[in-house]
Design an enzyme around this catalytic site. Structure first.
Site, PDB file in Angstrom:
ATOM      1  N   GLY A   8       0.811  -1.222   0.000  1.00 47.02           N
ATOM      2  CA  GLY A   8       0.000   0.000   0.000  1.00 47.02           C
ATOM      3  C   GLY A   8       0.838   1.263   0.000  1.00 47.02           C
ATOM      4  N   GLY A  11      -0.579   4.451  -1.514  1.00 53.21           N
ATOM      5  CA  GLY A  11      -1.756   5.047  -0.882  1.00 53.21           C
ATOM      6  C   GLY A  11      -1.392   6.227   0.020  1.00 53.21           C
ATOM      7  N   ARG A  33       1.090  -2.297  -7.535  1.00 54.64           N
ATOM      8  CA  ARG A  33       0.306  -3.127  -8.449  1.00 54.64           C
ATOM      9  C   ARG A  33       0.520  -2.648  -9.864  1.00 54.64           C
ATOM     10  NH1 ARG A  33      -5.682  -3.460  -6.595  1.00 54.64           N
ATOM     11  NH2 ARG A  33      -5.588  -1.186  -6.485  1.00 54.64           N
ATOM     12  N   ARG A  34       0.507  -3.584 -10.786  1.00 53.72           N
ATOM     13  CA  ARG A  34       0.627  -3.184 -12.182  1.00 53.72           C
ATOM     14  C   ARG A  34      -0.698  -2.540 -12.623  1.00 53.72           C
ATOM     15  NH1 ARG A  34      -1.415  -3.452 -17.536  1.00 53.72           N
ATOM     16  NH2 ARG A  34       0.224  -2.298 -18.614  1.00 53.72           N
ATOM     17  N   THR A 125      -8.806  -1.278  11.734  1.00 52.81           N
ATOM     18  CA  THR A 125      -9.620  -0.079  11.544  1.00 52.81           C
ATOM     19  C   THR A 125     -10.763   0.035  12.543  1.00 52.81           C
ATOM     20  OG1 THR A 125     -11.320   0.839  10.066  1.00 52.81           O
ATOM     21  CG2 THR A 125     -10.749  -1.438   9.703  1.00 52.81           C
ATOM     22  N   GLU A 127     -13.580   0.788  11.779  1.00 52.49           N
ATOM     23  CA  GLU A 127     -14.763   0.245  11.107  1.00 52.49           C
ATOM     24  C   GLU A 127     -15.127  -1.133  11.685  1.00 52.49           C
ATOM     25  OE1 GLU A 127     -16.511   2.025   8.928  1.00 52.49           O
ATOM     26  OE2 GLU A 127     -17.830   0.469   8.122  1.00 52.49           O
ATOM     27  N   TYR A 148     -16.187  -4.701   4.154  1.00 55.02           N
ATOM     28  CA  TYR A 148     -14.840  -4.199   4.469  1.00 55.02           C
ATOM     29  C   TYR A 148     -14.520  -4.424   5.947  1.00 55.02           C
ATOM     30  CZ  TYR A 148     -11.273  -0.685   5.675  1.00 55.02           C
ATOM     31  OH  TYR A 148     -10.163  -0.053   6.173  1.00 55.02           O
ATOM     32  N   LYS A 152     -11.613  -6.863   7.442  1.00 58.49           N
ATOM     33  CA  LYS A 152     -10.539  -6.326   8.297  1.00 58.49           C
ATOM     34  C   LYS A 152     -10.532  -7.015   9.661  1.00 58.49           C
ATOM     35  CE  LYS A 152      -8.225  -3.034   6.137  1.00 58.49           C
ATOM     36  NZ  LYS A 152      -6.766  -2.861   6.188  1.00 58.49           N
ATOM     37  N   HIS A 178      -8.308   8.868   9.393  1.00 59.35           N
ATOM     38  CA  HIS A 178      -7.242   9.873   9.313  1.00 59.35           C
ATOM     39  C   HIS A 178      -7.100  10.308   7.858  1.00 59.35           C
ATOM     40  CE1 HIS A 178      -5.594   5.780   9.465  1.00 59.35           C
ATOM     41  NE2 HIS A 178      -4.767   6.187   8.513  1.00 59.35           N
TER      42      HIS A 178
END
Ligand code: NAP
Ligand code: G4F
Length: 333
Positions: A8, A11, A33-34, A125, A127, A148, A152, A178
């Site tokens: 990541g 990101g 990632r491609r 997270t 979440e 999601y 997680k 954040h």
């Protein structure tokens, strides 16, 4: 020289973490990632660094992870890669589970099988708390409300399990929302700051949003990656909540952001049902006491300050686009 491997890295958090670790003298390896076009704008400014190395791979491709752990032999692994959009997880639940749940297992297995004993950070997270009422801490119940959140949560528990079963130094940072000027454009804070800038520069007159009543605990991403690093420097592995401890509604965030540009949000925000979720997480407000006491970590930027700094950054960026191109930029609103 210490070596870190970040999934990541392209990101929001990965880019800030890469900066932090390079600044501390690490050799940094990132998984990319491609894609048919390069999407490395958040780390472009780091390309001159000879201690930064990027490798193709994917959390859904276990072989790439095994090979990379073997060849890099990192001291620290930060698993930040994920399909991180909650609404999208309802539309792509199976892919989200593969990347966000099984992806973590693939990475942990690659680490375990390597026998390298590297330290592991999992991007858990808030979440995962879902419908558990605030304030939420490390001992609160998990009741996820999205594919999601559920994916997680699997990763959270499998990280705990690998710590207990194989004595890995594996920790979860349970991070509340954040944000930053590098936040993805489809998350609500960035959508608002970009919308304010576009309206102020005359590119558009309105912004479509979903549920304005939800409460989130928004901090500044640059400070949260410091906490991730601190978690891996301890003598014993332990999980931590990182949060500001303050809740703000989407409506209040709008008010602050629009007011900063001299605008009244109610003149410009329109409701659009398509941005609502089948199940919503009504209120997330973290209790970061453990991180204060045991890491010495604290969020320094308030949500209002964050809203203003994001609006300032987007006013500048959109203003530059309008000036340079002399046309209305095509913004993802
Ligand atoms: P982000 O900006 O959406 O970045 C996600 C990163 O994951 C990108 O680099 C993306 O690569 C990569 N990725 C996506 N699918 C992948 C796959 N199948 N294999 C490998 N990499 C993949 O997310 P963020 O805000 O930086 O968040 C970082 C992590 O923290 C995520 O795991 C997120 O779920 C978690 N988290 C975030 C927050 C928050 O408020 N920001 C709070 C708690 C937890 P591309 O650039 O190629 O798409
Ligand atoms: O900005 P959001 O999409 O973030 P959400 O769902 O809280 O998820 C983020 O934070 C999690 C930590 O709790 C991370 F794990 C996750 O990866 C991600 O970074 O939505 C925030 C709130 C929601 O209540 C949503 O319903 O804003 C509401 N909202 C209202 N209108 C909207 C919109 N969200 C988005 N994305 N777009 C809207 O137009």
């Amino acid at each position: 020289m210490r070596r870190a491997f970040i999934t990541g890295i392209t990101g929001q958090d990965g880019s800030y973490l890469a900066e932090l670790l390079l600044g501390k003298g690490y050799e940094v390896h990132g998984l990319v990632r491609r894609a048919s076009t390069l999407n490395r704008s958040r780390i472009d400014h780091l390309h001159a660094e000879d201690r930064l190395h990027l490798h193709y791979g994917d959390l859904t491709d276990g072989v790439s992870l095994v090979n990379l752990i073997h060849s890099i032999a990192p001291h620290e692994v930060y698993n930040l890669g994920a399909q991180s959009h909650v609404k999208v997880s309802f539309e792509m639940p199976e892919y989200t589970a593969s990347a966000d749940a099984v992806g973590t297992l693939r990475l942990l297995e690659a680490i375990r099988a390597s026998g390298l004993g590297c330290r592991f950070y999992q991007a858990s997270t808030s979440e995962m708390f879902g419908s558990t009422p605030p304030p939420q801490s490390e001992i609160s119940a998990f009741r996820p409300r999205s594919p999601y959140g559920a994916a997680k949560l699997y990763s959270h528990w499998v990280t705990v399990n690998y710590r207990e079963a194989y004595d890995l130094f594996a920790v979860s940072g349970i991070l509340f929302n954040h944000e930053s000027p590098r936040r993805g454009e489809s998350f609500v804070t960035r959508k608002i700051s970009l919308g304010v800038a576009a309206i102020k520069h005359g590119v558009t007159d309105h912004l479509h949003l979903g549920n304005l009543a939800a409460v989130r605990d928004w901090g500044y991403a640059k400070e949260y990656v410091e906490g991730m690093w601190q978690m891996l420097q301890r003598d014993e592995p332990e999980d931590f909540v990182l949060a500001t401890g303050t809740g703000t509604t989407i409506r209040q965030f709008c008010e602050t952001a629009f007011a900063h540009a001299g605008l009244n949000w109610e003149d410009h925000v329109r409701h659009d049902k398509q941005y609502e979720r089948p199940t919503e997480v009504d209120a997330l407000i973290g209790d970061p006491s453990r991180a204060h006491e045991r890491l010495g970590w604290t969020a320094r930027t308030t949500t209002d300050e964050l809203a203003r700094l994001m609006v300032d950054a987007d006013l500048e960026a959109v203003g530059r686009l309008v000036r340079d191109r002399g046309v209305s930029p095509n913004l993802p609103l």
